[in-house]
Write an enzyme that holds these catalytic residues in place. Structure first.
Site, PDB file in Angstrom:
ATOM      1  N   ARG A  47       0.814  -1.218   0.000  1.00 40.91           N
ATOM      2  CA  ARG A  47       0.000   0.000   0.000  1.00 40.91           C
ATOM      3  C   ARG A  47       0.844   1.264   0.000  1.00 40.91           C
ATOM      4  NH1 ARG A  47      -5.291  -1.138   2.202  1.00 40.91           N
ATOM      5  NH2 ARG A  47      -5.215   0.681   3.547  1.00 40.91           N
ATOM      6  N   LYS A 148      -6.058 -17.730   6.774  1.00 37.81           N
ATOM      7  CA  LYS A 148      -6.946 -17.963   7.923  1.00 37.81           C
ATOM      8  C   LYS A 148      -7.101 -16.645   8.699  1.00 37.81           C
ATOM      9  CE  LYS A 148      -6.166 -20.407  12.251  1.00 37.81           C
ATOM     10  NZ  LYS A 148      -5.401 -19.469  13.041  1.00 37.81           N
ATOM     11  N   HIS A 178      -2.592 -23.955   7.596  1.00 42.46           N
ATOM     12  CA  HIS A 178      -1.192 -24.319   7.350  1.00 42.46           C
ATOM     13  C   HIS A 178      -0.815 -25.674   7.958  1.00 42.46           C
ATOM     14  CE1 HIS A 178      -0.243 -22.693  11.387  1.00 42.46           C
ATOM     15  NE2 HIS A 178       0.868 -23.395  11.308  1.00 42.46           N
ATOM     16  N   LYS A 182       1.817 -29.444   6.884  1.00 48.88           N
ATOM     17  CA  LYS A 182       2.848 -30.091   7.709  1.00 48.88           C
ATOM     18  C   LYS A 182       3.008 -31.541   7.274  1.00 48.88           C
ATOM     19  CE  LYS A 182       2.095 -27.374  11.924  1.00 48.88           C
ATOM     20  NZ  LYS A 182       3.310 -26.684  12.300  1.00 48.88           N
ATOM     21  N   GLU A 216       1.334 -24.949  23.612  1.00 51.07           N
ATOM     22  CA  GLU A 216       2.410 -24.029  23.250  1.00 51.07           C
ATOM     23  C   GLU A 216       2.944 -23.397  24.528  1.00 51.07           C
ATOM     24  OE1 GLU A 216       1.773 -21.548  19.492  1.00 51.07           O
ATOM     25  OE2 GLU A 216      -0.259 -22.026  20.073  1.00 51.07           O
ATOM     26  N   HIS A 240      -6.951 -25.966  12.948  1.00 49.85           N
ATOM     27  CA  HIS A 240      -5.881 -26.976  12.980  1.00 49.85           C
ATOM     28  C   HIS A 240      -6.261 -28.246  13.734  1.00 49.85           C
ATOM     29  CE1 HIS A 240      -3.934 -23.447  11.591  1.00 49.85           C
ATOM     30  NE2 HIS A 240      -3.541 -22.970  12.738  1.00 49.85           N
TER      31      HIS A 240
HETATM   32  C1  BG6 Z   1      -1.735 -20.113  14.044  1.00 50.93           C
HETATM   33  C2  BG6 Z   1      -2.335 -19.471  15.267  1.00 50.93           C
HETATM   34  O1  BG6 Z   1      -2.729 -20.397  13.106  1.00 50.93           O
HETATM   35  O2  BG6 Z   1      -1.075 -21.314  14.422  1.00 50.93           O
HETATM   36  C3  BG6 Z   1      -1.266 -19.211  16.324  1.00 50.93           C
HETATM   37  O3  BG6 Z   1      -2.963 -18.245  14.898  1.00 50.93           O
HETATM   38  C4  BG6 Z   1      -0.525 -20.483  16.632  1.00 50.93           C
HETATM   39  O4  BG6 Z   1      -1.849 -18.682  17.507  1.00 50.93           O
HETATM   40  C5  BG6 Z   1      -0.021 -21.126  15.354  1.00 50.93           C
HETATM   41  O5  BG6 Z   1       0.564 -20.170  17.490  1.00 50.93           O
HETATM   42  C6  BG6 Z   1       0.584 -22.480  15.644  1.00 50.93           C
HETATM   43  O6  BG6 Z   1       1.201 -22.959  14.495  1.00 50.93           O
HETATM   44  P1  BG6 Z   1       2.463 -23.922  14.591  1.00 50.93           P
HETATM   45  O7  BG6 Z   1       2.756 -24.282  13.170  1.00 50.93           O
HETATM   46  O8  BG6 Z   1       3.551 -23.133  15.254  1.00 50.93           O
HETATM   47  O9  BG6 Z   1       2.034 -25.078  15.433  1.00 50.93           O
END
Ligand code: BG6
Length: 487
Positions: A47, A148, A178, A182, A216, A240
């Protein structure tokens, strides 16, 4: 082998974090692997004004941050593919100018748009691309990748779908999750269907329950505004975790074609039952972290302190679902996801039904599929302890690290970028999957608005809150810990 046809990738949001950390390094990996067509071009759309030289220096630094000491010839070749285009927000002609530029530069008219922008901009960008004639597939394909989240509930997902489907067919829309890029997730179907001994036990006759865990140690960092509008359930569970569960429990597809895989996934997702509102508290649990200590970072703030205002948004969510089909009827499925827990790990734990060996001994078998950090499969079995005492038994563990030392490491975005350019939708979400996922999540979010539903607390760096056990069906069920295979 490079692609058979040339294409042009247009990155919207090329100055964002995702582009810096994942997309440019990922595209460069594809360059190194000779996967890009010689005439493939990358247009970064931003932008603000920026000179070509500045942008190329910027791209170069993003690459070198991840690929130090790389091959100079390939780096130069990659940089030559790149240009920057300023799509100024106050210019009503911006998208026409973009379209003219793509034509004037003689770039391929096979166009892949990667929208890594604010979700509120998805629909309007697609509208403007369509108005500028950039989505017309008469002579060349046009594909749009949407990051997403696809909506924040069923209604907004449907609104977004209604809006973009005015201009795009389903075969042109690449909705990203995503996790599907994996390797370890892709491997679930292979593991299940290539190993004869698994299929006969993969059902409610032999399996006691299934857990999908995502823990996490990271907190919400500088994403507080996003996170506070989202929460763990929408951020991780809706996408996910449900996708991981789907690959674990779906029926074998007719073939491994994208269409057949998606058809089975949609079927499974639509068979998961919504949480019953009359037993809500035995199915759903939420909590939020308070200050504590986590590995690597040491002392960390609590969620509310980071946010700077009161909030009931969950950073821990656990849900029990049931799948209404012959294979899984009455088998509890436990899903959990959390920020700031004691470990960084994503894994699927499958507990087989216990067998009574004697009056006081029960055998327990677990199968654990670890997605990250290790990519591994782990089976726990009972054996007799060598010696004269026939009553003594112990658990042994068969563990298989999937990855060997020299195996290629591919980031999920590399896979998904290549899929986008090559037109493979199997690792992207069909709209029916997105809808089925929101259908499961919406009622929980709605119920959580009720002030009488408690938001528990847990100390950053701790294990699952004790009170989360309320969702277990039986007293002998517990949160299964992960495994740690050193590769
Ligand atoms: C993302 C979330 O889609 O996935 C994050 O918005 C999260 O909050 C992340 O930390 C986790 O992805 P990965 O690949 O690190 O397990």
């Amino acid at each position: 082998m490079s692609q058979k046809e040339a294409s042009t990738l247009l990155l919207f949001g090329a100055k964002g974090n995702l582009a810096r950390v994942k997309l440019f390094p990922g595209l460069f990996k594809l360059e190194l692997a000779e996967k890009l067509h010689p005439d493939m071009r990358i247009i970064s759309v931003g932008r603000q004004e920026e000179s070509h030289e500045e942008w190329i220096a910027n791209v170069k630094s993003m690459i070198l941050a991840k690929h130090k000491d790389t091959d100079q010839f390939l780096l130069d070749r990659f940089l030559q593919r790149n240009i920057y285009h300023a799509n100024l927000p106050d210019d009503p002609e911006a998208f026409n100018k973009l379209s003219l530029r793509v034509k004037a530069e003689n770039f391929s008219q096979n166009l892949a748009f990667f929208l890594s922008v604010r979700p509120s901009d998805f629909a309007s960008i697609v509208d403007q691309l369509a108005d500028a004639g950039m989505l017309d597939e008469t002579n060349h394909w046009k594909r749009v990748l949407i990051e997403k989240p696809f909506g924040v509930d069923s209604q907004t997902a449907q609104e977004l779908q209604d809006s973009i489907s005015k201009h795009l067919n389903e075969s042109q829309i690449y909705r990203i999750d995503h996790y599907l890029g994996k390797f370890a997730l892709q491997n679930i179907l292979f593991t299940r269907f290539y190993n004869t001994f698994l299929e006969p036990i993969w059902n409610n006759k032999y399996i006691d329950h299934i857990q999908v865990t995502n823990h996490e140690t990271l907190g919400v960092g500088d994403r507080t505004t996003f996170y506070n509008a989202t929460g763990a359930l929408r951020d991780m569970m809706q996408s996910h975790i449900l996708q991981t569960l789907t690959l674990t429990t779906m029926e074998k597809p007719k073939s491994f074609s994208p269409e057949d895989i998606r058809a089975e996934k949609i079927k499974l997702l639509s068979q998961i039952q919504q949480v019953p509102m009359d037993k809500f508290e035995q199915h759903v649990f939420r909590a939020q972290y308070t200050s504590g200590e986590v590995v690597k970072e040491g002392k960390v703030k609590g969620y509310i302190e980071e946010l700077g205002e009161p909030s009931i948004v969950e950073t821990y969510a656990a849900v029990k679902f049931f799948i209404n089909n012959d294979r899984w009827k009455n088998t509890p499925i436990y899903l959990r996801t959390a920020k700031r827990l004691h470990e960084n790990a994503t894994y699927i734990s499958i507990k087989l039904k216990p067998q009574n060996i004697s009056a006081h001994e029960v055998s327990e078998n677990w199968i654990i599929i670890s997605i990250q950090p290790s990519e591994s499969i782990h089976i726990e079995m009972k054996t007799k302890v060598p010696g004269l005492d026939d009553t003594k038994t112990r658990n042994i563990q068969l563990q298989g690290g999937i990855r060997h030392k020299d195996d290629e490491t591919i980031d999920s975005y590399e896979t998904l970028l290549l899929d986008l350019i090559e037109g493979n939708q199997s690792r992207f979400l069909h709209i029916d999957e997105v809808k089925a996922q929101w259908h499961l999540i919406d009622p929980i979010i709605e119920k959580w608005k009720d002030e009488n539903i408690p938001v528990h607390q847990y100390t950053a760096g701790s294990k699952d809150p004790e009170a989360s056990k309320i969702i277990f069906e039986n007293e002998d069920q517990f949160w299964r810990s992960g495994i740690n295979i050193v590769e």
